[in-house]
Design an enzyme around this catalytic site. Structure first.
Site, PDB file in Angstrom:
ATOM      1  N   HIS A 260       0.836  -1.185   0.000  1.00  0.00           N
ATOM      2  CA  HIS A 260       0.000   0.000   0.000  1.00  0.00           C
ATOM      3  C   HIS A 260       0.875   1.240   0.000  1.00  0.00           C
ATOM      4  CE1 HIS A 260      -3.231   2.779   1.001  1.00  0.00           C
ATOM      5  NE2 HIS A 260      -4.024   1.836   0.558  1.00  0.00           N
ATOM      6  N   ASP A 311      -7.936  -5.475  -0.463  1.00  0.00           N
ATOM      7  CA  ASP A 311      -8.396  -6.356  -1.534  1.00  0.00           C
ATOM      8  C   ASP A 311      -8.099  -7.824  -1.288  1.00  0.00           C
ATOM      9  OD1 ASP A 311      -9.518  -4.462  -3.387  1.00  0.00           O
ATOM     10  OD2 ASP A 311      -7.495  -3.687  -3.587  1.00  0.00           O
TER      11      ASP A 311
HETATM   12  N1  COA Z   1       4.115  -7.659  -4.248  1.00  0.00           N
HETATM   13  C1  COA Z   1       5.466  -7.666  -4.274  1.00  0.00           C
HETATM   14  N2  COA Z   1       6.216  -6.578  -4.029  1.00  0.00           N
HETATM   15  C2  COA Z   1       5.578  -5.454  -3.740  1.00  0.00           C
HETATM   16  C3  COA Z   1       4.179  -5.378  -3.689  1.00  0.00           C
HETATM   17  C4  COA Z   1       3.454  -6.532  -3.944  1.00  0.00           C
HETATM   18  N3  COA Z   1       2.120  -6.532  -3.923  1.00  0.00           N
HETATM   19  N4  COA Z   1       3.821  -4.120  -3.370  1.00  0.00           N
HETATM   20  C5  COA Z   1       4.950  -3.432  -3.240  1.00  0.00           C
HETATM   21  N5  COA Z   1       6.022  -4.221  -3.466  1.00  0.00           N
HETATM   22  C6  COA Z   1       7.420  -3.831  -3.429  1.00  0.00           C
HETATM   23  C7  COA Z   1       7.802  -3.220  -4.774  1.00  0.00           C
HETATM   24  O1  COA Z   1       8.280  -4.195  -5.680  1.00  0.00           O
HETATM   25  C8  COA Z   1       8.864  -2.243  -4.371  1.00  0.00           C
HETATM   26  O2  COA Z   1      10.043  -2.957  -4.123  1.00  0.00           O
HETATM   27  P1  COA Z   1      11.476  -2.325  -4.501  1.00  0.00           P
HETATM   28  O3  COA Z   1      11.587  -1.084  -3.679  1.00  0.00           O
HETATM   29  O4  COA Z   1      12.410  -3.410  -4.144  1.00  0.00           O
HETATM   30  O5  COA Z   1      11.396  -2.031  -5.974  1.00  0.00           O
HETATM   31  C9  COA Z   1       8.366  -1.710  -3.033  1.00  0.00           C
HETATM   32  O6  COA Z   1       7.564  -2.771  -2.481  1.00  0.00           O
HETATM   33  C10 COA Z   1       7.532  -0.452  -3.169  1.00  0.00           C
HETATM   34  O7  COA Z   1       6.468  -0.733  -4.086  1.00  0.00           O
HETATM   35  P2  COA Z   1       5.822   0.335  -5.075  1.00  0.00           P
HETATM   36  O8  COA Z   1       5.130  -0.361  -6.175  1.00  0.00           O
HETATM   37  O9  COA Z   1       6.844   1.382  -5.444  1.00  0.00           O
HETATM   38  O10 COA Z   1       4.783   0.992  -4.108  1.00  0.00           O
HETATM   39  P3  COA Z   1       3.641   1.971  -4.552  1.00  0.00           P
HETATM   40  O11 COA Z   1       3.338   2.793  -3.341  1.00  0.00           O
HETATM   41  O12 COA Z   1       3.956   2.702  -5.794  1.00  0.00           O
HETATM   42  O13 COA Z   1       2.434   0.993  -4.913  1.00  0.00           O
HETATM   43  C11 COA Z   1       0.671  -0.510  -4.707  1.00  0.00           C
HETATM   44  C12 COA Z   1       1.437   0.642  -4.046  1.00  0.00           C
HETATM   45  C13 COA Z   1      -0.572  -0.776  -3.903  1.00  0.00           C
HETATM   46  C14 COA Z   1       0.255  -0.070  -6.121  1.00  0.00           C
HETATM   47  C15 COA Z   1       1.574  -1.742  -4.761  1.00  0.00           C
HETATM   48  O14 COA Z   1       1.858  -2.185  -3.445  1.00  0.00           O
HETATM   49  C16 COA Z   1       0.965  -2.845  -5.594  1.00  0.00           C
HETATM   50  O15 COA Z   1       1.116  -2.853  -6.819  1.00  0.00           O
HETATM   51  N6  COA Z   1       0.229  -3.816  -4.935  1.00  0.00           N
HETATM   52  C17 COA Z   1      -0.441  -4.862  -5.678  1.00  0.00           C
HETATM   53  C18 COA Z   1      -1.743  -4.357  -6.245  1.00  0.00           C
HETATM   54  C19 COA Z   1      -2.775  -4.143  -5.167  1.00  0.00           C
HETATM   55  O16 COA Z   1      -2.988  -4.971  -4.303  1.00  0.00           O
HETATM   56  N7  COA Z   1      -3.462  -2.985  -5.263  1.00  0.00           N
HETATM   57  C20 COA Z   1      -4.522  -2.648  -4.346  1.00  0.00           C
HETATM   58  C21 COA Z   1      -4.122  -1.513  -3.475  1.00  0.00           C
HETATM   59  S1  COA Z   1      -5.303  -1.223  -2.197  1.00  0.00           S
END
Ligand code: COA
Length: 374
Positions: A260, A311
């Site tokens: 998140h 979710d």
């Molecule tokens: N699975 C694996 N790794 C994850 C992850 C996940 N669901 N969510 C975050 N990470 C890791 C990223 O790979 C990143 O690692 P790094 O720093 O080694 O590259 C780090 O955690 C930060 O992630 P990032 O995508 O930059 O965070 P964000 O704040 O931009 O994105 C979300 C937030 C929610 C979009 C992201 O956690 C995600 O894509 N989750 C899956 C989709 C989801 O469940 N969405 C519903 C949100 S309520």
């Protein structure tokens, strides 16, 4: 730490709001100052609609008026009714919702009026009718007769009734009601931000909601709950969960339902949904979704220390409640529409165009080259 490049607007304050607040370090969520744990325990979705729009809990009479207002507005207008059968033929559910909300503006009783009272009526009307769009769409694509809304039922109970044709027992209706309570608002999430950006141009509330639905549809936002169910179905049994997740990590794929932008600890909504999933696993005598979810959660926590978000356990709860997977995100919208409309009205009340700045990374100014010389 916020990303200094501004990518994803992390840490940027995009609006002042009195509607909801999050403490991402402590894992706290408040609607207008009320802790989500108290609301999930005590409040109905109708109380939440009132709270988000009036910024106070309703007294008994106000709650009754809200229930009546919502139950009166559940029938789609004629144009929407004409279009749903066509959309039910082959359109994905979220695209149907986006389209039908947009088309509904054409016959809204308040027309193009942007008056404050008109926008409040539109907000309640849209919140009331979303579940009917979803249920009618599902019945039509399955060649089942439509079940008209039942004014005596809550928004939650009525949705389950219109979807399945049988009245849900009180326990199932309350569980679904809690799901609606938990999903109703969440500060500057992507879809709410999209709605506010659109509203800030002084475009109408139907347009703002169309933008919000479009943003919610994506798998990094609301679409994650459907992706979680697909993962549970692919894994099939708890013993296979660990290897499945490790392979995803190896392939550098994200695990849907985890992580998140704001929460750095457990998402408080996930706490309730996990408990509901466990409860439903026991009641239905089918532990598989819950046990696979537990095994996934353990692996993701052990390997990466990343927490489940709203979710993740929503998927198994909806699965146990017998809701088709591609309706999970539309159901999210059936709840979040209460928050979106409250945010749109809040934006109108103290508006300024939302127009962020940028860092330019392209070439320096250069000389025009005629097409024959390129
Ligand atoms: N699975 C694996 N790794 C994850 C992850 C996940 N669901 N969510 C975050 N990470 C890791 C990223 O790979 C990143 O690692 P790094 O720093 O080694 O590259 C780090 O955690 C930060 O992630 P990032 O995508 O930059 O965070 P964000 O704040 O931009 O994105 C979300 C937030 C929610 C979009 C992201 O956690 C995600 O894509 N989750 C899956 C989709 C989801 O469940 N969405 C519903 C949100 S309520």
């Amino acid at each position: 730490m916020p990303d200094k490049s501004g990518k994803g607007l992390e840490g940027v304050v995009a609006a002042e709001t009195a509607i909801s607040d999050i403490d991402g370090q402590k894992g706290l969520l408040y609607y207008v100052g009320y802790d989500i744990h108290d609301l999930a325990t005590h409040a109905s979705f109708e109380e939440i609609i009132y709270l988000l729009h009036h910024l106070e809990l309703p007294n008994e009479q106000q709650l009754e008026e809200m229930r009546t207002a919502v139950s009166r507005e559940r029938e789609p207008n004629a144009l929407a009714m004409e279009l749903i059968p066509t959309l039910a033929e082959s359109t994905p559910a979220m695209s149907m919702l986006r389209t039908i909300v947009s088309i509904s503006s054409a016959q809204d009783p308040d027309g193009p009026s942007m008056a404050e009272e008109a926008n409040y009526r539109k907000a309640i009307r849209l919140t009331a009718v979303f579940p009917t769009f979803v249920a009618y769409f599902d019945r039509l694509r399955n060649n089942q007769p439509l079940i008209p809304p039942d004014g005596s039922l809550s928004q939650a109970g009525n949705f389950l009734y219109m979807l399945k044709g049988d009245k849900a027992d009180d326990e199932a209706a309350r569980m679904f009601d809690i799901c609606l309570v938990l999903h109703a608002d969440h500060t500057m999430n992507a879809s709410t931000f999209a709605a506010r950006v659109c509203a800030a141009t002084l475009s109408d509330i139907h347009s703002a909601l169309t933008a919000a639905i479009a943003a919610l549809k994506g798998p990094l936002h609301g679409g994650a709950n459907e992706a979680v169910m697909k993962m549970l179905k692919e894994i099939k049994e708890p013993a296979k969960a660990r290897d499945y997740i490790l392979k995803k990590f190896e392939a550098k794929e994200k695990i849907m339902g985890f992580g998140h932008r704001v929460y750095k600890t457990e998402d408080p909504r996930a706490t309730h949904l996990r408990a509901m999933s466990k409860d439903l696993a026991e009641k239905t005598g089918d532990g598989s979704y819950y046990e696979i979810s537990q095994a996934i959660e353990k692996t993701v926590m052990d390997e990466k220390g990343i927490y489940p978000n709203v979710d993740f356990y929503a998927a198994s709860v909806y699965g146990y409640l017998g809701i088709p997977t591609d309706l999970f995100t539309p159901i999210f919208a059936c709840s979040r529409v209460s928050g979106w409309t409250a945010h749109v009205r809040e934006q109108y009340a103290d508006n300024r165009l939302i127009r962020p700045d940028h860092d330019y990374v392209g070439p320096d100014p250069r000389t025009w080259v005629s097409i024959s010389d390129r």
